[in-house]
Design an enzyme around this catalytic site. Structure first.
Site, PDB file in Angstrom:
ATOM      1  CB  SER A  44      42.594  28.705  52.129  1.00  0.00           C
ATOM      2  OG  SER A  44      43.096  30.007  52.198  1.00  0.00           O
ATOM      3  CB  SER A  45      42.594  24.887  48.536  1.00  0.00           C
ATOM      4  OG  SER A  45      41.985  26.073  48.131  1.00  0.00           O
ATOM      5  CE1 TYR A 133      44.642  34.026  50.003  1.00  0.00           C
ATOM      6  CE2 TYR A 133      45.938  32.365  51.134  1.00  0.00           C
ATOM      7  CZ  TYR A 133      44.741  32.776  50.581  1.00  0.00           C
ATOM      8  OH  TYR A 133      43.644  31.949  50.610  1.00  0.00           O
ATOM      9  CE  LYS A 161      45.417  32.497  47.214  1.00  0.00           C
ATOM     10  NZ  LYS A 161      44.045  32.506  46.783  1.00  0.00           N
ATOM     11  CB  THR A 163      41.149  35.816  47.915  1.00  0.00           C
ATOM     12  OG1 THR A 163      42.195  35.066  47.300  1.00  0.00           O
ATOM     13  CG2 THR A 163      39.909  34.934  48.000  1.00  0.00           C
ATOM     14  N   GLY A 185      41.333  35.631  43.203  1.00  0.00           N
ATOM     15  CA  GLY A 185      41.252  34.498  44.131  1.00  0.00           C
ATOM     16  C   GLY A 185      39.894  33.830  44.204  1.00  0.00           C
ATOM     17  CG  ASP A 187      38.095  29.387  42.200  1.00  0.00           C
ATOM     18  OD1 ASP A 187      38.926  30.240  42.578  1.00  0.00           O
ATOM     19  OD2 ASP A 187      38.154  28.202  42.520  1.00  0.00           O
ATOM     20  CD  GLU A 188      33.304  31.892  44.238  1.00  0.00           C
ATOM     21  OE1 GLU A 188      34.405  31.528  43.778  1.00  0.00           O
ATOM     22  OE2 GLU A 188      32.943  31.670  45.399  1.00  0.00           O
ATOM     23  CB  ILE A 202      45.669  31.495  43.036  1.00  0.00           C
ATOM     24  CG1 ILE A 202      46.962  32.007  42.372  1.00  0.00           C
ATOM     25  CG2 ILE A 202      45.982  30.391  44.055  1.00  0.00           C
ATOM     26  CD1 ILE A 202      47.916  32.738  43.304  1.00  0.00           C
ATOM     27  CB  SER A 204      39.747  25.652  46.029  1.00  0.00           C
ATOM     28  OG  SER A 204      38.460  26.192  45.765  1.00  0.00           O
TER      29      SER A 204
HETATM   30  O1  SI3 Z   1      44.387  27.752  48.763  1.00  0.00           O
HETATM   31  C1  SI3 Z   1      44.047  28.930  48.712  1.00  0.00           C
HETATM   32  O2  SI3 Z   1      44.664  29.781  49.312  1.00  0.00           O
HETATM   33  C2  SI3 Z   1      42.853  29.247  47.936  1.00  0.00           C
HETATM   34  O3  SI3 Z   1      42.313  28.391  47.294  1.00  0.00           O
HETATM   35  C3  SI3 Z   1      42.272  30.542  47.970  1.00  0.00           C
HETATM   36  C4  SI3 Z   1      41.172  30.729  46.960  1.00  0.00           C
HETATM   37  O4  SI3 Z   1      40.941  32.095  46.892  1.00  0.00           O
HETATM   38  C5  SI3 Z   1      39.914  29.981  47.364  1.00  0.00           C
HETATM   39  N1  SI3 Z   1      39.489  30.490  48.633  1.00  0.00           N
HETATM   40  C6  SI3 Z   1      39.237  29.682  49.659  1.00  0.00           C
HETATM   41  C7  SI3 Z   1      38.977  30.327  50.959  1.00  0.00           C
HETATM   42  O5  SI3 Z   1      39.191  28.475  49.565  1.00  0.00           O
HETATM   43  C8  SI3 Z   1      38.873  30.075  46.260  1.00  0.00           C
HETATM   44  O6  SI3 Z   1      39.354  29.318  45.195  1.00  0.00           O
HETATM   45  C9  SI3 Z   1      37.515  29.534  46.712  1.00  0.00           C
HETATM   46  O7  SI3 Z   1      37.656  28.244  47.260  1.00  0.00           O
HETATM   47  C10 SI3 Z   1      36.537  29.444  45.553  1.00  0.00           C
HETATM   48  O8  SI3 Z   1      36.452  30.672  44.913  1.00  0.00           O
HETATM   49  C11 SI3 Z   1      35.145  29.008  46.046  1.00  0.00           C
HETATM   50  O9  SI3 Z   1      34.564  30.032  46.811  1.00  0.00           O
END
Ligand code: SI3
Length: 289
Positions: A44-45, A133, A161, A163, A185, A187-188, A202, A204
């Protein structure tokens, strides 16, 4: 295949073309500065679902070249065009990616049998490993424990993964499948996954805050949960601001402030609001990014 994996950001120019040099800089930032254990490519990122098949292949190729075998690579190849998913899976497998991953097929309300067929087809055609995923908030697909079980019967399905904020399901999966890889998935919410025994994460924000993520995971593995919580609090102060300012736009802006040509997001994502640049600069110094 354990540890912190950055969901790799991809820099685009105003026309939506990939900025190759910038992408190489982001890869180096992740490996050399954030010291991540691996890269999750075209998730997604990476704004994957807005790219052409050729662009997706270009990203897979550049990452593999720039990485030079240093960290583990996971190729996200999921697409509701199963032919595309298979073609991308074969391409990434030939490049030596350590595993494939595929988002659950979305948009149409696919039945579980159809979802299972999708994963089996990618695995059978590529002969590579697969990390499911699961991201129900974006796909609308929430799989049950039984459905994960049905997918996990295939030994090429090496993990998920996850999320999702359903930590009860995560705990059940962990207990039942000690040998499958579970990556959190969000981060917070990393700490909740980490105390539940995830193998990695995993995300962003690891592109700019990977070191803190690594500390949270490691401290939990060492049973130092209150110390991990302190770092999660700092991390969430940062993530909260990033989400308010626009997730991928702000992550790219942070990279630009630190000297990386992180480009812009692909349209129709909005451009970063330059009136907020001073605030982002402050984040960079306050959080030592
Ligand atoms: O690239 C990816 O598939 C991800 O980064 C998925 C990941 O779970 C991120 N989700 C999205 C929708 O971007 C999280 O890292 C998210 O950005 C982060 O927790 C902030 O909400």
């Amino acid at each position: 295949m354990k540890g912190i994996f950055s969901a790799l950001l991809v820099p685009f120019d105003e026309s939506g073309d990939i900025k190759e040099q910038g992408l190489r800089e982001i890869i180096r930032q992740n490996i050399d500065k954030q010291k991540v254990d691996g890269l999750y490519v075209n998730g997604s990122s990476g704004e994957n679902f807005m790219m052409s098949t050729e662009q997706k292949k270009e990203v897979f190729r550049i990452v593999s070249e720039e990485n030079k075998g240093k960290v583990k690579l996971i190729a996200q190849v999921g697409s509701i065009n199963l032919n595309e998913a298979v073609a991308l899976g074969k391409y990434a497998t030939d490049l030596g990616y350590d595993s494939l991953s595929a988002v659950t097929p979305f948009y149409y309300k696919f039945s579980f049998d159809e979802i299972k067929y999708y994963y089996e087809t990618i695995i059978n055609e590529t002969k590579n490993n697969m990390i499911i995923y699961a991201i129900p908030a974006l796909t609308g697909i929430s799989m049950s424990l039984d459905q994960f079980e049905a997918l996990f019967q295939n030994e090429n399905v090496i993990g998920v993964k996850f999320t999702d904020g359903n930590f009860y399901l995560l705990e059940r999966l962990r207990k039942k499948y000690p040998n499958k890889l579970i990556y959190s998935g969000f981060d917070e919410m990393l700490i909740y996954g980490a105390i539940s025994g995830i193998d990695g994460a995993i995300g962003s924000t690891f592109n700019i805050n990977g070191k803190r993520a690594k500390q949270i995971l490691t401290l939990c593995q060492e049973d130092q949960v209150s110390k991990a919580y302190e770092i999660q609090h700092i991390t969430n102060d940062l993530i909260e601001r990033i989400l308010d300012l626009g997730l991928y736009q702000t992550l790219k802006e942070i990279l630009k402030i630190t000297g990386i040509d992180a480009g812009v997001c692909k349209k129709p994502f909005e451009a970063f609001n330059f009136e907020k640049r001073a605030e982002v600069k402050k984040l960079v110094s306050t959080f030592n990014l």
